[in-house]
Design a protein around this motif. Structure first.
Motif, PDB file in Angstrom:
ATOM      1  N   ARG A 105      39.800  20.408  18.984  1.00  0.00           N
ATOM      2  CA  ARG A 105      38.773  19.694  19.753  1.00  0.00           C
ATOM      3  C   ARG A 105      39.244  19.437  21.173  1.00  0.00           C
ATOM      4  N   ARG A 106      38.301  19.585  22.099  1.00  0.00           N
ATOM      5  CA  ARG A 106      38.555  19.269  23.505  1.00  0.00           C
ATOM      6  C   ARG A 106      37.393  18.429  24.015  1.00  0.00           C
ATOM      7  N   HIS A 107      37.720  17.448  24.837  1.00  0.00           N
ATOM      8  CA  HIS A 107      36.725  16.560  25.434  1.00  0.00           C
ATOM      9  C   HIS A 107      36.436  17.058  26.844  1.00  0.00           C
ATOM     10  N   TRP A 108      35.164  17.268  27.152  1.00  0.00           N
ATOM     11  CA  TRP A 108      34.717  17.823  28.434  1.00  0.00           C
ATOM     12  C   TRP A 108      33.737  16.876  29.104  1.00  0.00           C
ATOM     13  N   HIS A 109      33.764  16.826  30.441  1.00  0.00           N
ATOM     14  CA  HIS A 109      32.631  16.250  31.159  1.00  0.00           C
ATOM     15  C   HIS A 109      31.436  17.135  30.821  1.00  0.00           C
ATOM     16  N   THR A 110      30.279  16.553  30.683  1.00  0.00           N
ATOM     17  CA  THR A 110      29.093  17.327  30.299  1.00  0.00           C
ATOM     18  C   THR A 110      28.828  18.455  31.290  1.00  0.00           C
ATOM     19  N   ARG A 170      40.437  30.545  34.039  1.00  0.00           N
ATOM     20  CA  ARG A 170      39.668  29.501  33.363  1.00  0.00           C
ATOM     21  C   ARG A 170      40.303  29.145  32.038  1.00  0.00           C
ATOM     22  N   SER A 171      40.090  27.932  31.651  1.00  0.00           N
ATOM     23  CA  SER A 171      40.643  27.444  30.392  1.00  0.00           C
ATOM     24  C   SER A 171      39.975  28.154  29.210  1.00  0.00           C
ATOM     25  N   ARG A 172      40.722  28.394  28.156  1.00  0.00           N
ATOM     26  CA  ARG A 172      40.158  28.966  26.942  1.00  0.00           C
ATOM     27  C   ARG A 172      39.229  27.952  26.290  1.00  0.00           C
ATOM     28  N   TYR A 173      39.493  26.671  26.498  1.00  0.00           N
ATOM     29  CA  TYR A 173      38.693  25.613  25.880  1.00  0.00           C
ATOM     30  C   TYR A 173      37.769  25.057  26.896  1.00  0.00           C
ATOM     31  N   ARG A 215      41.548  14.176  29.099  1.00  0.00           N
ATOM     32  CA  ARG A 215      41.628  15.065  30.252  1.00  0.00           C
ATOM     33  C   ARG A 215      40.679  16.231  30.016  1.00  0.00           C
ATOM     34  N   CYS A 216      39.728  16.437  30.917  1.00  0.00           N
ATOM     35  CA  CYS A 216      38.753  17.515  30.803  1.00  0.00           C
ATOM     36  C   CYS A 216      39.440  18.849  31.117  1.00  0.00           C
ATOM     37  N   PRO A 217      39.341  19.843  30.230  1.00  0.00           N
ATOM     38  CA  PRO A 217      39.962  21.141  30.506  1.00  0.00           C
ATOM     39  C   PRO A 217      39.219  21.939  31.577  1.00  0.00           C
ATOM     40  N   GLY A 218      38.019  21.529  31.915  1.00  0.00           N
ATOM     41  CA  GLY A 218      37.256  22.245  32.927  1.00  0.00           C
ATOM     42  C   GLY A 218      37.668  21.914  34.347  1.00  0.00           C
TER      43      GLY A 218
END
Length: 76
Positions: free
Chosen positions: A55-60, A73-76, A27-30
């Motif tokens: 670690r957090r996984h984000w869409h580029t 906004r998310s901290r990560y 799940r993207c935190p953005g």
């Protein structure tokens, strides 16, 4: 290969993930949307934490635009 990026929200260790391996969905935190297995994306964690536990996984695109987000906004 990991790299360190400096931004207004701090220093981050960043890794590009090719998506070549079939892993699990994240799940993207953005944007709070799913990153499907096989999709290239970015993994990041705070450089000051010293650990990959955060670690957090984000869409580029979400990673690139994270500092432009407004309140809440998310901290990560």
């Amino acid at each position: 290969m990991d790299r360190v990026e400096s931004a207004p929200d701090g220093e981050w260790v960043v890794r590009n993930v090719s998506g070549a391996t079939q892993g699990k969905a994240y799940r993207c935190p953005g944007c709070e949307q799913e990153i499907t297995p096989g999709l290239p994306h970015v993994v990041s964690w705070p450089a000051w934490s010293g650990g990959e536990d955060e670690r957090r996984h984000w869409h580029t695109a979400c990673w690139r635009n994270r500092v432009n987000r407004g309140p809440g906004r998310s901290r990560y």
